[in-house]
Design a protein around this motif. Structure first.
Motif, PDB file in Angstrom:
ATOM      1  N   ARG A   1      22.578  -5.889  -3.782  1.00 45.64           N
ATOM      2  CA  ARG A   1      22.367  -5.412  -2.341  1.00 45.64           C
ATOM      3  C   ARG A   1      22.038  -3.816  -2.495  1.00 45.64           C
ATOM      4  O   ARG A   1      21.253  -3.192  -1.912  1.00 45.64           O
ATOM      5  N   ALA A   2      22.677  -3.016  -3.350  1.00 46.60           N
ATOM      6  CA  ALA A   2      22.536  -1.744  -3.571  1.00 46.60           C
ATOM      7  C   ALA A   2      21.181  -1.304  -4.250  1.00 46.60           C
ATOM      8  O   ALA A   2      20.571  -0.373  -3.745  1.00 46.60           O
ATOM      9  N   LEU A   3      20.702  -2.194  -5.044  1.00 49.68           N
ATOM     10  CA  LEU A   3      19.374  -1.918  -5.714  1.00 49.68           C
ATOM     11  C   LEU A   3      18.480  -2.235  -5.044  1.00 49.68           C
ATOM     12  O   LEU A   3      17.318  -1.494  -5.315  1.00 49.68           O
ATOM     13  N   ARG A   4      18.307  -3.032  -3.969  1.00 48.78           N
ATOM     14  CA  ARG A   4      17.323  -3.479  -3.097  1.00 48.78           C
ATOM     15  C   ARG A   4      17.208  -2.192  -1.983  1.00 48.78           C
ATOM     16  O   ARG A   4      16.238  -1.982  -1.411  1.00 48.78           O
ATOM     17  N   ARG A   5      18.126  -1.389  -1.932  1.00 50.09           N
ATOM     18  CA  ARG A   5      18.273  -0.295  -1.016  1.00 50.09           C
ATOM     19  C   ARG A   5      17.519   0.972  -1.629  1.00 50.09           C
ATOM     20  O   ARG A   5      17.178   1.989  -1.008  1.00 50.09           O
ATOM     21  N   LEU A   6      17.645   0.926  -2.891  1.00 51.78           N
ATOM     22  CA  LEU A   6      17.000   2.360  -3.854  1.00 51.78           C
ATOM     23  C   LEU A   6      15.648   2.507  -3.341  1.00 51.78           C
ATOM     24  O   LEU A   6      15.191   3.651  -3.111  1.00 51.78           O
ATOM     25  N   PRO A   7      14.616   1.592  -3.114  1.00 50.62           N
ATOM     26  CA  PRO A   7      13.322   1.961  -2.476  1.00 50.62           C
ATOM     27  C   PRO A   7      13.110   2.652  -1.216  1.00 50.62           C
ATOM     28  O   PRO A   7      12.595   3.690  -1.062  1.00 50.62           O
ATOM     29  N   VAL A   8      14.129   2.329  -0.415  1.00 57.00           N
ATOM     30  CA  VAL A   8      14.352   2.974   0.821  1.00 57.00           C
ATOM     31  C   VAL A   8      14.870   4.446   0.757  1.00 57.00           C
ATOM     32  O   VAL A   8      14.036   5.343   1.276  1.00 57.00           O
ATOM     33  N   LEU A   9      15.661   4.627   0.001  1.00 58.74           N
ATOM     34  CA  LEU A   9      16.340   5.979  -0.172  1.00 58.74           C
ATOM     35  C   LEU A   9      15.404   6.893  -1.141  1.00 58.74           C
ATOM     36  O   LEU A   9      15.227   8.021  -0.689  1.00 58.74           O
ATOM     37  N   ALA A  10      14.657   6.106  -2.084  1.00 56.67           N
ATOM     38  CA  ALA A  10      13.580   6.993  -2.684  1.00 56.67           C
ATOM     39  C   ALA A  10      12.644   7.637  -1.921  1.00 56.67           C
ATOM     40  O   ALA A  10      12.172   8.669  -1.815  1.00 56.67           O
TER      41      ALA A  10
ATOM     42  N   TYR B   1      12.961  11.455  -1.377  1.00 51.97           N
ATOM     43  CA  TYR B   1      12.275  12.342  -2.739  1.00 51.97           C
ATOM     44  C   TYR B   1      10.833  12.384  -2.619  1.00 51.97           C
ATOM     45  O   TYR B   1       9.926  12.898  -3.228  1.00 51.97           O
ATOM     46  N   ILE B   2      10.230  11.142  -1.578  1.00 55.66           N
ATOM     47  CA  ILE B   2       8.751  11.130  -1.728  1.00 55.66           C
ATOM     48  C   ILE B   2       8.206  11.564  -0.560  1.00 55.66           C
ATOM     49  O   ILE B   2       7.223  12.347  -0.520  1.00 55.66           O
ATOM     50  N   GLY B   3       8.828  11.170   0.693  1.00 56.84           N
ATOM     51  CA  GLY B   3       8.420  11.763   1.879  1.00 56.84           C
ATOM     52  C   GLY B   3       7.668  10.638   2.690  1.00 56.84           C
ATOM     53  O   GLY B   3       6.944   9.782   2.102  1.00 56.84           O
ATOM     54  N   ILE B   4       7.543  10.748   4.254  1.00 55.35           N
ATOM     55  CA  ILE B   4       7.067   9.814   4.868  1.00 55.35           C
ATOM     56  C   ILE B   4       5.776   9.792   5.067  1.00 55.35           C
ATOM     57  O   ILE B   4       4.930   9.026   5.659  1.00 55.35           O
ATOM     58  N   GLY B   5       5.085  10.898   4.258  1.00 60.60           N
ATOM     59  CA  GLY B   5       3.578  11.237   4.308  1.00 60.60           C
ATOM     60  C   GLY B   5       2.856   9.757   3.574  1.00 60.60           C
ATOM     61  O   GLY B   5       1.794   9.783   3.703  1.00 60.60           O
TER      62      GLY B   5
ATOM     63  N   GLY C   1       0.768  -1.225  -0.108  1.00 57.69           N
ATOM     64  CA  GLY C   1       0.113  -0.021  -0.140  1.00 57.69           C
ATOM     65  C   GLY C   1       0.824   1.218  -0.127  1.00 57.69           C
ATOM     66  O   GLY C   1       0.277   2.304   0.303  1.00 57.69           O
ATOM     67  N   ILE C   2       2.219   1.132  -0.290  1.00 58.88           N
ATOM     68  CA  ILE C   2       3.112   2.379  -0.223  1.00 58.88           C
ATOM     69  C   ILE C   2       2.889   3.219  -1.645  1.00 58.88           C
ATOM     70  O   ILE C   2       2.791   4.443  -1.677  1.00 58.88           O
ATOM     71  N   VAL C   3       2.723   2.227  -2.533  1.00 63.35           N
ATOM     72  CA  VAL C   3       2.574   3.024  -3.972  1.00 63.35           C
ATOM     73  C   VAL C   3       1.332   2.364  -4.437  1.00 63.35           C
ATOM     74  O   VAL C   3       0.892   1.201  -4.340  1.00 63.35           O
ATOM     75  N   SER C   4       0.420   3.203  -5.168  1.00 62.16           N
ATOM     76  CA  SER C   4      -0.773   2.879  -5.856  1.00 62.16           C
ATOM     77  C   SER C   4      -0.425   1.718  -6.944  1.00 62.16           C
ATOM     78  O   SER C   4       0.500   1.663  -7.612  1.00 62.16           O
TER      79      SER C   4
ATOM     80  N   VAL D   1       5.387   9.391  -9.433  1.00 62.65           N
ATOM     81  CA  VAL D   1       6.208  10.121  -8.380  1.00 62.65           C
ATOM     82  C   VAL D   1       7.324   9.026  -7.811  1.00 62.65           C
ATOM     83  O   VAL D   1       8.498   9.368  -7.421  1.00 62.65           O
ATOM     84  N   TRP D   2       7.010   7.927  -7.636  1.00 56.21           N
ATOM     85  CA  TRP D   2       7.895   6.794  -7.082  1.00 56.21           C
ATOM     86  C   TRP D   2       8.920   6.690  -8.006  1.00 56.21           C
ATOM     87  O   TRP D   2      10.240   6.756  -7.830  1.00 56.21           O
ATOM     88  N   LEU D   3       8.879   6.488  -9.219  1.00 63.14           N
ATOM     89  CA  LEU D   3       9.808   6.475 -10.445  1.00 63.14           C
ATOM     90  C   LEU D   3      10.723   7.524 -10.293  1.00 63.14           C
ATOM     91  O   LEU D   3      11.997   7.620 -10.414  1.00 63.14           O
TER      92      LEU D   3
END
Length: 485
Positions: A422-431, A435-439, A350-353, A465-467
């Protein structure tokens, strides 16, 4: 069961199967933690149920067994594993030789078992030399499927195990045909070498459950085997492998020994002879090689090892490895699949539509067709199919950026290393963080349940927005790599 009828393979089908146009297909049935049904009973029921299908998709989760009360009370998941029949996405039931594997994963965590203390010197600086994990283990579920490689590396490793079992069951003379049951995985950091070893151990414990009633994964802590007492380290290696030998004495137990960062134990002996390495390291290498030679006659043991510095490993150890496999950084195609699975997971939470995220082949077809509009300003008004296509093309472009990054100067063009898994699977966390925000984080109230129990999101960030956030993180990572150089 005859000596050669081992039925575990991931591997290429036998000549008999090929001649009859049958493909070996493995169906893995995971039981609930408190299920008490007999494995043979569940195996027979699943086999009958699967034969009611006309065609079956490979590498897919089967549904419908929930309608039968005896299965619903015991079974948690029915999965059709990948097959060597790579040219087919599905097979008719008449083309299959079904192998049903029923298992009940343990919930226990790894437990420490062997210490590096001899007990003779009152050593207070005692550390654990190895940890043991019962297999199959619930903590390792899903690990095999999460590892994505360009080549069929996972199937090749299963093929190797299949070959050693065939030769062992046939009592092939070791003096004429020799193998050591040793695998060495090497490559850059973060490419999933250790995870692949653990996942392979889990997979083997499931595939070999009809041969061995128990399976264990023993992970050696290489650094703890070096004693502060001179010449003690070689003895510690011998003591550890004596314990390993006692474990494999139980013929109904399959043991996978994992030596992570094996260069710590097998540093080249040439350095010791030249005086650049301590002589105690030479004793450790000699002791390890001797113990490996003793274990190779045991059919119920497999030695897995990993290294980021393969050139530092003693040549005698490398020569003993039956399989020396380089694990490279993921290719563009593998990166697409990694990013796609990441996106599907956060959509499911539910984090991304939610949209339909195309497979790699679909994305490549979209790329070749040039049907996608370059104007992305109206993506929010696209129909679902166009939004899906747009997301696929953006992920494919992002995969290309993650694979190789270039920097240009007036004099030359340099190429920097691509991202690891390993670095690739960190990207969603950093994004999400930058860039997106905890809202956009969701609570259980934002997740509704569908009729079949699957979770469906009611809210979340827009996919575009996610991309955008993912692309921003990749640009930022590229700048950081340049600074490191």
């Amino acid at each position: 069961m005859t000596g050669l009828d081992i039925n575990m393979g991931s591997s290429q089908d036998t000549e008999t199967s090929l001649s009859s146009r049958l493909w070996t297909v493995h169906v893995e049935v995971r039981l609930k933690p408190r299920a008490t049904a007999r494995f043979e009973t569940i195996r027979a029921r699943i086999l009958d149920w699967v034969h009611s299908f006309d065609r079956i998709n490979l590498a897919s989760t089967l549904e419908g067994w929930e309608d039968f009360q005896d299965l619903a009370s015991s079974v948690e998941r029915v999965f059709v594993a990948e097959s060597s029949c790579s040219s087919h996405h599905s097979l008719h039931i008449s083309e299959m030789s079904l192998q049903i594997h029923v298992y009940q994963p343990a919930d226990s965590d790894s437990f420490e078992e062997f210490t590096n203390s001899s007990g003779a010197r009152g050593d207070e600086d005692e550390t654990m030399a190895a940890s043991v994990c019962e297999l199959p283990n619930r903590g390792l579920e899903g690990l095999w499927d999460s590892l994505i490689y360009a080549d069929d590396i996972k199937l090749k490793l299963l093929d190797y195990i299949h070959a050693t079992l065939v030769l062992s069951d046939a009592n092939v003379d070791f003096n004429l045909v020799s193998w050591n049951r040793v695998v060495l995985l090497h490559g850059p950091p973060g490419t999933g070498k250790t995870s692949l070893c653990r996942a392979l151990a889990q997979k083997l414990s499931i595939r070999l459950s009809h041969r061995y009633s128990q399976a264990r994964l023993l992970e050696i802590n290489s650094h703890s085997l070096f004693s502060k007492w001179f010449s003690e380290s070689g003895k510690l290696v011998q003591r550890l492998f004596t314990s390993i030998t006692e474990l494999v004495e139980e013929e109904d137990t399959f043991l996978v020994v994992l030596i992570d960062e094996v260069e710590s134990l097998t540093a080249a002996r040439a350095g010791a002879l030249a005086g650049t390495e301590p002589s105690d390291g030479l004793r450790v290498v000699n002791a390890l090689l001797t113990q490996l030679d003793k274990l190779k006659h045991r059919k119920n043991v497999l030695i897995m090892s990993t290294s980021n510095l393969v050139k530092a490993i003693d040549g005698a150890f490398v020569d003993r490895a039956d399989v020396v496999q380089y694990i490279d950084l993921p290719s563009r195609e593998a990166i697409y699949e990694i990013l796609r699975t990441c996106l599907c997971e956060i959509m499911g939470r539910g984090i991304v539509s939610t949209i339909n995220v195309p497979t790699l082949k679909q994305a490549q077809m979209y790329e070749l067709s040039t049907l996608h509009s370059t104007d992305s300003s109206g993506t929010s008004f696209m129909d679902p199919r166009e939004r899906s296509k747009n997301a696929a093309l953006r992920i494919l472009a992002l995969a290309g950026q993650c694979r190789l990054k270039f920097s240009n100067t007036d004099l030359y063009r340099t190429q920097t290393q691509g991202m690891s898994g390993r670095a690739l699977r960190r990207l969603p966390v950093l994004a999400l963080a930058r860039y997106i925000g905890i809202g956009y984080t969701v609570s259980p109230r934002n997740i509704a349940s569908t009729a079949n129990g699957a979770r469906k999101s009611n809210a979340g960030a827009d996919v575009d927005v996610w991309l955008d956030g993912m692309e921003g993180v990749v640009r930022e990572q590229a700048k950081e790599q340049e600074r490191l150089k």
